[in-house]
Scaffold this motif. Structure first.
Motif, mmCIF file in Angstrom:
data_model
loop_
_atom_site.group_PDB
_atom_site.id
_atom_site.type_symbol
_atom_site.label_atom_id
_atom_site.label_comp_id
_atom_site.label_asym_id
_atom_site.label_seq_id
_atom_site.Cartn_x
_atom_site.Cartn_y
_atom_site.Cartn_z
ATOM 1 N N ILE A 233 0.856 -1.182 0.000
ATOM 2 C CA ILE A 233 0.000 0.000 0.000
ATOM 3 C C ILE A 233 0.891 1.231 0.000
ATOM 4 N N SER A 234 0.657 2.106 -0.974
ATOM 5 C CA SER A 234 1.396 3.366 -1.043
ATOM 6 C C SER A 234 0.524 4.485 -0.493
ATOM 7 N N PRO A 235 1.120 5.509 0.071
ATOM 8 C CA PRO A 235 0.318 6.633 0.572
ATOM 9 C C PRO A 235 -0.386 7.356 -0.567
ATOM 10 N N THR A 236 -1.524 7.936 -0.275
ATOM 11 C CA THR A 236 -2.246 8.691 -1.299
ATOM 12 C C THR A 236 -1.573 10.047 -1.505
ATOM 13 N N LEU A 237 -1.786 10.623 -2.672
ATOM 14 C CA LEU A 237 -1.243 11.942 -2.960
ATOM 15 C C LEU A 237 -2.041 13.004 -2.217
ATOM 16 N N SER A 238 -1.393 14.097 -1.921
ATOM 17 C CA SER A 238 -2.074 15.199 -1.245
ATOM 18 C C SER A 238 -3.183 15.740 -2.137
ATOM 19 N N PRO A 239 -4.208 16.364 -1.555
ATOM 20 C CA PRO A 239 -5.282 16.949 -2.373
ATOM 21 C C PRO A 239 -4.734 18.051 -3.275
ATOM 22 N N ARG A 240 -5.524 18.413 -4.270
ATOM 23 C CA ARG A 240 -5.159 19.538 -5.127
ATOM 24 C C ARG A 240 -4.927 20.783 -4.280
ATOM 25 N N ALA A 241 -3.947 21.551 -4.660
ATOM 26 C CA ALA A 241 -3.653 22.787 -3.927
ATOM 27 C C ALA A 241 -4.709 23.844 -4.211
ATOM 28 N N GLY A 242 -4.887 24.760 -3.275
ATOM 29 C CA GLY A 242 -5.777 25.891 -3.475
ATOM 30 C C GLY A 242 -7.235 25.571 -3.207
ATOM 31 N N LYS A 243 -8.064 26.627 -3.316
ATOM 32 C CA LYS A 243 -9.494 26.509 -3.072
ATOM 33 C C LYS A 243 -10.262 26.658 -4.378
ATOM 34 N N PRO A 244 -11.360 25.898 -4.553
ATOM 35 C CA PRO A 244 -12.098 25.922 -5.829
ATOM 36 C C PRO A 244 -12.592 27.309 -6.231
ATOM 37 N N ASP A 245 -12.940 28.158 -5.259
ATOM 38 C CA ASP A 245 -13.500 29.472 -5.588
ATOM 39 C C ASP A 245 -12.443 30.566 -5.691
ATOM 40 N N ASP A 246 -11.176 30.200 -5.648
ATOM 41 C CA ASP A 246 -10.095 31.175 -5.710
ATOM 42 C C ASP A 246 -9.794 31.495 -7.178
ATOM 43 N N PRO A 247 -9.987 32.749 -7.630
ATOM 44 C CA PRO A 247 -9.705 33.077 -9.031
ATOM 45 C C PRO A 247 -8.233 32.942 -9.397
ATOM 46 N N LEU A 248 -7.358 32.899 -8.390
ATOM 47 C CA LEU A 248 -5.926 32.725 -8.642
ATOM 48 C C LEU A 248 -5.470 31.306 -8.285
ATOM 49 N N ARG A 249 -6.401 30.364 -8.280
ATOM 50 C CA ARG A 249 -6.040 29.001 -7.882
ATOM 51 C C ARG A 249 -4.972 28.401 -8.791
ATOM 52 N N PHE A 250 -5.027 28.730 -10.077
ATOM 53 C CA PHE A 250 -4.019 28.171 -10.981
ATOM 54 C C PHE A 250 -2.609 28.468 -10.469
ATOM 55 N N TYR A 251 -2.360 29.711 -10.080
ATOM 56 C CA TYR A 251 -1.027 30.099 -9.630
ATOM 57 C C TYR A 251 -0.698 29.445 -8.282
ATOM 58 N N GLU A 252 -1.715 29.261 -7.454
ATOM 59 C CA GLU A 252 -1.513 28.574 -6.175
ATOM 60 C C GLU A 252 -1.077 27.134 -6.433
ATOM 61 N N GLU A 253 -1.751 26.466 -7.378
ATOM 62 C CA GLU A 253 -1.374 25.095 -7.726
ATOM 63 C C GLU A 253 0.012 25.046 -8.339
ATOM 64 N N LEU A 254 0.255 25.946 -9.281
ATOM 65 C CA LEU A 254 1.557 25.939 -9.946
ATOM 66 C C LEU A 254 2.678 26.144 -8.934
ATOM 67 N N GLY A 255 2.500 27.091 -8.022
ATOM 68 C CA GLY A 255 3.529 27.339 -7.011
ATOM 69 C C GLY A 255 3.781 26.124 -6.147
ATOM 70 N N THR A 256 2.707 25.435 -5.758
ATOM 71 C CA THR A 256 2.845 24.233 -4.929
ATOM 72 C C THR A 256 3.576 23.121 -5.674
ATOM 73 N N TYR A 257 3.208 22.899 -6.945
ATOM 74 C CA TYR A 257 3.793 21.795 -7.692
ATOM 75 C C TYR A 257 5.227 22.103 -8.135
ATOM 76 N N LEU A 258 5.563 23.383 -8.248
ATOM 77 C CA LEU A 258 6.952 23.736 -8.561
ATOM 78 C C LEU A 258 7.892 23.319 -7.442
ATOM 79 N N THR A 259 7.412 23.366 -6.204
ATOM 80 C CA THR A 259 8.265 22.984 -5.075
ATOM 81 C C THR A 259 8.530 21.482 -5.057
ATOM 82 N N ALA A 260 7.694 20.703 -5.765
ATOM 83 C CA ALA A 260 7.816 19.241 -5.726
ATOM 84 C C ALA A 260 8.453 18.655 -6.975
ATOM 85 N N ASN A 261 8.730 19.487 -7.975
ATOM 86 C CA ASN A 261 9.262 18.981 -9.235
ATOM 87 C C ASN A 261 10.505 19.758 -9.642
#
Length: 479
Positions: A233-261
């Motif tokens: 059993i492998s651990p599950t991935l963290s939920p998507r970054a940011g909040k659904p109603d955030d108009p800047l969610r794309f940048y929040e996600e991108l910033g989070t995933y940049l730290t991991a890649n």
């Protein structure tokens, strides 16, 4: 004495503050018209800079965001799965067990030639061993994609052959002992998406294909070395970054995933420019944004999506012949970030031209939209010159789904018992209305009542196809 000095200091401070405010007011009210225009222009150009940077950030980073979303989507087992789904827990394979039909409404532009297999693999903790069985007399491939949608390794019929294989997938810059005789592939990112296709010879062939699929295995290196065959059993991935109603969610996600890649070295200078809009290798800092900058970032996401969607009309991206559009760059987009984003969205998992080609058309040979009101033919002088198989599939233009019909035929391929002409050529008939002629019926590909589009799939295309010396026949309306 001290009290008098203290009081004098306070009065002086108040006077200086008052003078400063008055000076600012005088300055602002005494700006010349030219200075005021210059100030307004400067504000406009700074907003424009933010917009340009944010648009480039979208074109560059939307692929990473998309792939991280796919990784979470394809490993989400919270809902029951149907038999065309290929979801599976992290570090395990999931397999579609049957070909899609017109009743499956969740798979746009689905193929009817292969069963899909999928696995999201995390090698951040330790390498994973990919095992494949001997696969004789049928096409199969497992593509390895990193989180930037770079297809960095093909495993299968064309590249590695039919024999059973074991390949160790290691993270970037990994160092360690390699099991004797083990092939090693270094992944550019710590997560990898494995995307497999196994050819199907009709629905009666399902049990054989399932047996092959069940032998696509992933094993952690530690278990491989200890010969521990038990499930893990492998651990599950963290939920998507940011909040659904955030108009800047794309940048929040991108910033989070940049730290991991890891950021490719040639892209680090580009990322450095995005510091001005709050993006860096450390994430997204919206505190650096003014209200007007936030507006520009929101606009950039909407416009960036349109730029990406319209890459299909870019003549650098596609070549056209007889109404069919060809792409030769699905695994060679280099620094074309808009094209990379396009491929990772509607063309997710597309393969390079040497592995497969997917010419597509929405029009007939005269440039008119394909319609069920018209009957068409495709004249093949001979079968397509491919190393594996070919097919022609049509889809409803509105829904992008397979088309319902009386004979439950959703495509024609090299297994279809089509009737040939005396010289070995053959003519496919594309129409919504069922033909009455027996030969036409044998070669009939049912179309939608309204508009439709067609895709020809060419697996392991010959050099003649790659050089466009052989091209897909035009779709000609019957007068």
């Amino acid at each position: 004495m001290f009290k008098k000095q203290f009081t004098a200091t306070i009065i002086a401070t108040i006077l200086m503050s008052s003078l400063s405010i008055n000076a600012q007011e005088v300055k602002s009210t005494t700006l010349s018209p030219a200075a005021q225009i210059h100030q307004n222009q400067a504000s406009t150009w700074l907003n424009q800079e933010s917009y340009i940077l944010a648009t480039n950030a979208y074109l560059w980073g939307s692929t990473l965001v998309r792939m991280e979303q796919v990784a979470r989507q394809y490993t989400d087992m919270s809902q029951p799965q149907n038999d065309t789904s290929y979801r599976a827990p992290l570090n395990h394979f999931g397999h579609a067990r049957r070909l899609p039909t017109d009743q499956d409404t969740d798979m746009p532009t689905a193929n009817r030639d292969t069963l899909y297999s999928s696995a999201v693999v995390d090698v951040s903790k330790e390498p994973m061993i990919l095992s494949t069985p001997t696969v004789n007399n049928r096409y199969f491939v497992i593509n390895m994609f990193d989180m930037w949608h770079n297809l960095f390794k093909y495993v299968g019929t064309r590249t590695t052959g039919d024999n059973a294989q074991e390949i160790m997938i290691v993270p970037p810059h990994w160092q360690g002992n390699i099991p004797k005789g083990m092939a090693v592939v270094e992944a550019p990112t710590t997560k990898v998406w494995l995307w497999g296709r196994t050819q199907v010879f009709g629905e009666k062939d399902y049990p054989t294909v399932h047996t092959i699929q069940d032998q696509y295995k992933l094993t952690p290196l530690s278990q491989y070395l200890s010969q521990d065959a038990s499930d893990f059993i492998s651990p599950t991935l963290s939920p998507r970054a940011g909040k659904p109603d955030d108009p800047l969610r794309f940048y929040e996600e991108l910033g989070t995933y940049l730290t991991a890649n890891p950021i490719p070295e040639r892209q680090q200078a580009l990322l450095g420019q995005f510091n001005k809009i709050g993006l860096s290798k450390d994430g997204f800092d919206r505190s650096k944004l003014t209200p007007s900058m936030k507006i520009q970032l929101e606009k950039a996401v909407k416009d960036g999506q349109q730029i990406v969607a319209n890459q299909t009309s870019n003549p650098v991206t596609m070549k056209m012949k007889d109404g069919w559009y060809y792409s030769f760059v699905l695994d060679q987009f280099g620094d074309d970030n808009a094209l990379r984003s396009l491929i990772s969205h509607p063309y997710l998992g597309g393969q390079g031209a040497k592995e497969a080609m997917y010419p597509i058309t929405y029009t007939d040979a005269k440039g008119q939209l394909l319609s069920g009101n018209t009957q068409y033919t495709m004249h093949f002088k001979d079968k397509p010159p491919v190393g594996s198989f070919w097919s022609v599939t049509v889809y409803d233009a509105k829904t992008k789904m397979l088309i319902s019909n009386d004979i439950r035929r959703f495509n024609i391929n090299d297994q279809t018992p089509i009737q040939k002409n005396k010289d070995g050529s053959f003519d496919l008939v594309l129409s919504h209305k069922k033909p009455t002629d027996s030969k036409q019926l044998a070669n009939w590909l049912p179309t939608a009542e309204g508009n439709f589009y067609a895709i020809t799939r060419l697996y392991i295309p010959s050099q003649d196809i790659l050089d466009m010396k052989w091209t897909v026949p035009p779709i000609n309306p019957i007068k």
